[in-house]
Write an enzyme that holds these catalytic residues in place. Structure first.
Site, short mmCIF file in Angstrom:
data_model
loop_
_atom_site.label_atom_id
_atom_site.label_comp_id
_atom_site.label_asym_id
_atom_site.label_seq_id
_atom_site.Cartn_x
_atom_site.Cartn_y
_atom_site.Cartn_z
N GLU A 173 0.84 -1.21 0.00
CA GLU A 173 0.00 0.00 0.00
C GLU A 173 0.87 1.25 0.00
O GLU A 173 0.55 2.24 -0.65
CB GLU A 173 -0.94 0.01 1.21
N TRP A 208 1.88 1.79 -3.43
CA TRP A 208 0.81 2.43 -4.24
C TRP A 208 0.89 3.95 -4.09
O TRP A 208 0.70 4.70 -5.04
CB TRP A 208 -0.58 1.97 -3.77
N TRP A 217 -28.60 13.85 -8.97
CA TRP A 217 -27.99 12.58 -8.57
C TRP A 217 -26.67 12.84 -7.83
O TRP A 217 -26.37 12.21 -6.83
CB TRP A 217 -27.71 11.70 -9.79
N ASN A 240 -10.86 2.67 2.61
CA ASN A 240 -10.45 2.50 1.21
C ASN A 240 -11.47 1.73 0.38
O ASN A 240 -11.79 2.13 -0.74
CB ASN A 240 -9.10 1.80 1.15
N TRP A 273 -15.85 11.70 -13.00
CA TRP A 273 -14.98 11.43 -11.84
C TRP A 273 -14.40 12.72 -11.27
O TRP A 273 -14.10 12.80 -10.07
CB TRP A 273 -13.87 10.45 -12.22
N TRP A 297 -9.49 7.94 -8.03
CA TRP A 297 -10.67 8.26 -8.85
C TRP A 297 -10.52 7.75 -10.27
O TRP A 297 -11.44 7.19 -10.85
CB TRP A 297 -10.95 9.77 -8.82
C1 LIG Z 1 -11.44 7.21 -4.90
C2 LIG Z 1 -10.23 7.14 -3.96
C3 LIG Z 1 -9.72 8.31 -3.42
C4 LIG Z 1 -8.62 8.27 -2.56
N1 LIG Z 1 -8.12 9.44 -2.06
C5 LIG Z 1 -7.02 9.42 -1.27
C6 LIG Z 1 -6.48 10.62 -0.77
O1 LIG Z 1 -6.95 11.72 -1.06
N2 LIG Z 1 -5.39 10.54 0.06
C7 LIG Z 1 -4.82 9.34 0.39
O2 LIG Z 1 -3.84 9.31 1.14
N3 LIG Z 1 -5.31 8.19 -0.10
C8 LIG Z 1 -6.39 8.19 -0.91
N4 LIG Z 1 -6.89 7.01 -1.39
C9 LIG Z 1 -6.19 5.76 -1.10
C10 LIG Z 1 -6.67 5.03 0.16
O3 LIG Z 1 -8.07 4.91 0.17
C11 LIG Z 1 -6.21 5.70 1.46
O4 LIG Z 1 -4.84 5.96 1.40
C12 LIG Z 1 -6.47 4.80 2.64
O5 LIG Z 1 -7.84 4.51 2.76
C13 LIG Z 1 -5.97 5.45 3.90
O6 LIG Z 1 -6.26 4.65 5.00
P1 LIG Z 1 -5.09 4.05 5.89
O7 LIG Z 1 -4.11 5.09 6.22
O8 LIG Z 1 -5.75 3.33 7.02
O9 LIG Z 1 -4.45 3.05 4.86
P2 LIG Z 1 -3.60 1.72 5.04
O10 LIG Z 1 -4.41 0.64 4.42
O11 LIG Z 1 -3.13 1.53 6.41
O12 LIG Z 1 -2.37 1.99 4.05
C14 LIG Z 1 -1.17 2.63 4.48
C15 LIG Z 1 -0.89 3.84 3.65
O13 LIG Z 1 -0.65 3.49 2.29
C16 LIG Z 1 -1.12 4.52 1.44
N5 LIG Z 1 -2.14 3.97 0.57
C17 LIG Z 1 -2.96 2.92 0.84
N6 LIG Z 1 -3.74 2.66 -0.23
C18 LIG Z 1 -3.41 3.55 -1.17
C19 LIG Z 1 -3.86 3.79 -2.49
N7 LIG Z 1 -4.80 3.04 -3.08
N8 LIG Z 1 -3.31 4.80 -3.18
C20 LIG Z 1 -2.35 5.56 -2.63
N9 LIG Z 1 -1.88 5.38 -1.40
C21 LIG Z 1 -2.40 4.39 -0.67
C22 LIG Z 1 -1.71 5.60 2.33
O14 LIG Z 1 -0.72 6.59 2.53
C23 LIG Z 1 -2.01 4.85 3.60
O15 LIG Z 1 -2.00 5.66 4.74
C24 LIG Z 1 -8.01 7.03 -2.25
C25 LIG Z 1 -8.55 5.85 -2.79
C26 LIG Z 1 -9.65 5.91 -3.63
C27 LIG Z 1 -10.20 4.63 -4.19
#
Ligand SMILES: Cc1cc2nc3c(=O)[nH]c(=O)nc-3n(C[C@H](O)[C@H](O)[C@H](O)COP(=O)(O)OP(=O)(O)OC[C@H]3O[C@@H](n4cnc5c(N)ncnc54)[C@H](O)[C@@H]3O)c2cc1C
Length: 509
Positions: free
Chosen positions: A303, A306, A340, A369, A387, A410
C-alpha cells in the site's frame, strides 16, 4: 541579480550573496521552510539545515492561494493546524522557535531571509503542479537577493525518475513498478533535529497560530484522527504492534477497530515519514510470529508503494491533474444529473453502503479505502457523473486529501487511469455491501433509518417484505442494472467498440 549556483542539487552550497560558500564548514543561518513535513524527526531538509548552519530558522507560511482553493476543506485545515501546534511545541522543547507568517511565499521568504541574514532557504520537495510552480517563484525571488533555495527528496522513498522501466520510461502499471521499487532497497531515516546551538531571534515577527480552523475560513474541522508528530508515531507503533499482522485479511472490512492504519493524514502532512514507517515495518516483520503475520506486513508495504506509484504518475504525467490519463476518455459524455450528484454527496441515493460511506465522510472527514472505491465507482458508473466532480468533493472533505492518491483512486475507479479497473468492471453496490459489511453494522451506524431492517435485507431494503426501513430513507434513485448498461454504452461510444466484453462485467469484486 546575484548569481547562485547549485541550488536544488545535493552537493555543497555554492553562491554568493551573504558569503555562502559551504563545503563542509557551517554557514551562519539557514531558513527551513515547513510544508508537508511537519515533524522534527527523520526530516531530510531540516536535518540538512541543522548540519549546514549555526542557526536554523524554522518557518511556516499560510498561503492564501492554498487556503482559498476550492480543493481545500475544514478537515484538512484542522489537522494541519493541530499538527503545527504540536510542531511548535516540539521545536520549543529543543530551543527553536517556529516563525509563522501569512502571505505570498516568495515575499514572506525573501523578507525572512533578509531579516534573519540567512544564506539559504531549505525545503523538502513537493511534486504537485501548484507547488512546483510556487517553488520556482520562491527560488527566483530568493536568487534576486543572493539567497539560495535548496530542495530535498523527503516525502517519497523514490522520486519519479528513480524507478524506471528498462527503456528509461515511467511505469504505468503497478505490479512491475512495485517489483522494481522493492529491488532498490530502502534508505535509513534521518537523525532528529538537534538542540538549538544559539538562542532563537525573538525580534523576527511571528503570528500566533489561529485557535480554530474557522479563523482560517474553514469551519468544518473534525478531530477523528489525532494530529501531530507524537500522535502519528503512536498510531504507527500501535498498528505495527499487532494489527498489521491481520492486515492482509482485515483491511477490506470498514470497521471501527482499525483494520487499517489510518496513517494517511500523517503521511499526507509529513507528521510521519515513509522511511520511518518502512524501517519500523521491517522490524515488525522480523518479529512477526508466522507467515500470516509477515504476509500482513508485506501487503501493508504494498500500500505504501501504491502511494509512491501515484506520486510518480502525477509527477511524470501532470496532465492527470486536469484530465484523464488516457486522453481519449476526456471525450466521455457523462449523462448524470445534478440532483444525482447532490444525492450522492448527501448520502441519499437509496443504496445503503454508498449512503453510509458518504455520511461517514461528511461527518468525520474519513472514509475506508474499500468504500472509497465503491462510492467512486457508483458515482461514475451508476450515476454517470464525471470522476472529476467526485474527486473535487473528496478533496474538500477528506482529512487525508492528496492530489496524487486521490486522483489515482478516482481514475482507477472510473477506468480512465494508468493501472485502472477496466471500464467494464462495475461494482455492484449491493453485493459489495453484503461482502464487506455482512451484518450491516457499518450501514446501521451511519444510516439509522435502517436500524430495524434484518441483516438479510440491510443492503437491499427495497426487497424487505416487512418494509422496515423508516419512512425517511429514500428509494433508489437509479436502477443498478439499467445504469450499468448505459455506462457500458458511454464507454463503447468513445472506444468505437460494437460489443462489450462480458468478462468481469457487473462483478461484485
Ligand atoms: C477514490 C479514492 C480516493 C482516494 N483518495 C485518497 C487521498 O486523497 N489521500 C490518500 O492518502 N489516499 C487516498 N486514497 C487511497 C486510500 O483509500 C487511502 O490511502 C487509505 O484509505 C488510507 O487509510 P489508511 O491510512 O488506514 O491506509 P492503510 O491501508 O493503512 O495503508 C497505508 C498507507 O498506504 C497509502 N495507501 C494505501 N492505499 C493507497 C492507495 N490506493 N493509493 C495511494 N496510497 C495508498 C496511504 O498513505 C495509507 O495511509 C483514495 C482511494 C480511492 C479509491
Amino acid at each position: 541579480m546575484a548569481a547562485i549556483r547549485g541550488f536544488g542539487g545535493f552537493g555543497g552550497l555554492e553562491g554568493c550573496g551573504r558569503g555562502l560558500w559551504w563545503h563542509g564548514g557551517r554557514v551562519k543561518t539557514v531558513v527551513h521552510w515547513f510544508r508537508r513535513d511537519l515533524r522534527v524527526t527523520d526530516n531530510t531538509a531540516l536535518h540538512e539545515a541543522d548540519r549546514t548552519a549555526e542557526r536554523v530558522v524554522p518557518v511556516f507560511c499560510w498561503d492564501d492561494a492554498i487556503l482559498r482553493s476550492p480543493d481545500v476543506g475544514g478537515a484538512r485545515v484542522a489537522f494541519l493546524l493541530e499538527s503545527l501546534r504540536s510542531l511548535e511545541s516540539n521545536l520549543e522543547a529543543m530551543g527553536h522557535r517556529l516563525v509563522v507568517r501569512r502571505g505570498r511565499p516568495e515575499e514572506v521568504l525573501r523578507a525572512l531571509a533578509r531579516e534573519s541574514g540567512a544564506s539559504a532557504v531549505f525545503a523538502n520537495r513537493d511534486y504537485e503542479p501548484y507547488s512546483r510552480e510556487r517553488d520556482a517563484r520562491v527560488a527566483s525571488a530568493l536568487a534576486s537577493e543572493g539567497v539560495a533555495f535548496r530542495s530535498f527528496k523527503d516525502s517519497v522513498v523514490w522520486e519519479e525518475r528513480e524507478v524506471l522501466t528498462g527503456s528509461g520510461g515511467a511505469y504505468t502499471v503497478f505490479t512491475p513498478y512495485s517489483r522494481a521499487w522493492r529491488a532498490k532497497g530502502i534508505p535509513a531515516p534521518r537523525p532528529r533535529l538537534s538542540r538549538a546551538r544559539v538562542a532563537p531571534d525573538l525580534a523576527l515577527a511571528s503570528e500566533p497560530l489561529p485557535r480554530t480552523s474557522a479563523e482560517l475560513g474553514h469551519p468544518r474541522g473534525h478531530g477523528l484522527i489525532a494530529a501531530g508528530e507524537r500522535a502519528g508515531m503512536k498510531a504507527l507503533d500501535e498498528f505495527l504492534e499487532g494489527r498489521v499482522e491481520r492486515y492482509a485479511t482485515g483491511r477490506d472490512t470498514p470497521s471501527d477497530d482499525g483494520g487499517t492504519s489510518r496513517l494517511s493524514p500523517h503521511l499526507r502532512f509529513g507528521t510521519v515519514n515513509v522511511r520511518t514507517a518502512l524501517e519500523r515495518l521491517a522490524r515488525a516483520r522480523a518479529a512477526a510470529p508466522e507467515a500470516g503475520g509477515q504476509r500482513g506486513c508485506d501487503v501493508w508495504q504494498t500500500e505504501l508503494i501504491w502511494r509512491e506509484f501515484y506520486a510518480q504518475v502525477l509527477a511524470n504525467h501532470p496532465h492527470v491533474a486536469t484530465g484523464s490519463f488516457r486522453r481519449e476518455y476526456d471525450a466521455l459524455a457523462w449523462e448524470g444529473r445534478d440532483e444525482w450528484f447532490d444525492a450522492w454527496c448527501a448520502g441519499a441515493t437509496g443504496y445503503p453502503v454508498v449512503d453510509a460511506a458518504m455520511r461517514c465522510l461528511n461527518a468525520t472527514g474519513w472514509m475506508h479505502n474499500r468504500l472509497r472505491m465503491v462510492v467512486a465507482m457508483f458515482l461514475t458508473k451508476d450515476l454517470l457523473v464525471s470522476w472529476q466532480r467526485g474527486e473535487r468533493y473528496f478533496m474538500q472533505r477528506l482529512v487525508d486529501g492528496d492530489l496524487a492518491a486521490n486522483n489515482g483512486g478516482w481514475q482507477w475507479s472510473a477506468g480512465t487511469g494508468t493501472d485502472a479497473a477496466p471500464y467494464f468492471r462495475i461494482f455492484n453496490p449491493v453485493s459489495q455491501g453484503e461482502k464487506f459489511d455482512p451484518a450491516g453494522a457499518f450501514v446501521r451506524r451511519w444510516v439509522p433509518e435502517l436500524a430495524g431492517v434484518p441483516d438479510r435485507f440491510v443492503h437491499r431494503p427495497w426487497d424487505d417484505p416487512g418494509r422496515r426501513a423508516t419512512g425517511k430513507y429514500p428509494a433508489r434513485i437509479v436502477d443498478h442494472g439499467v445504469q450499468r448498461e448505459r455506462c457500458l454504452r458511454m464507454f463503447k461510444a468513445v472506444r468505437g467498440e460494437g460489443t462489450v466484453e462480458a468478462r468481469g462485467a457487473g462483478s461484485g469484486e
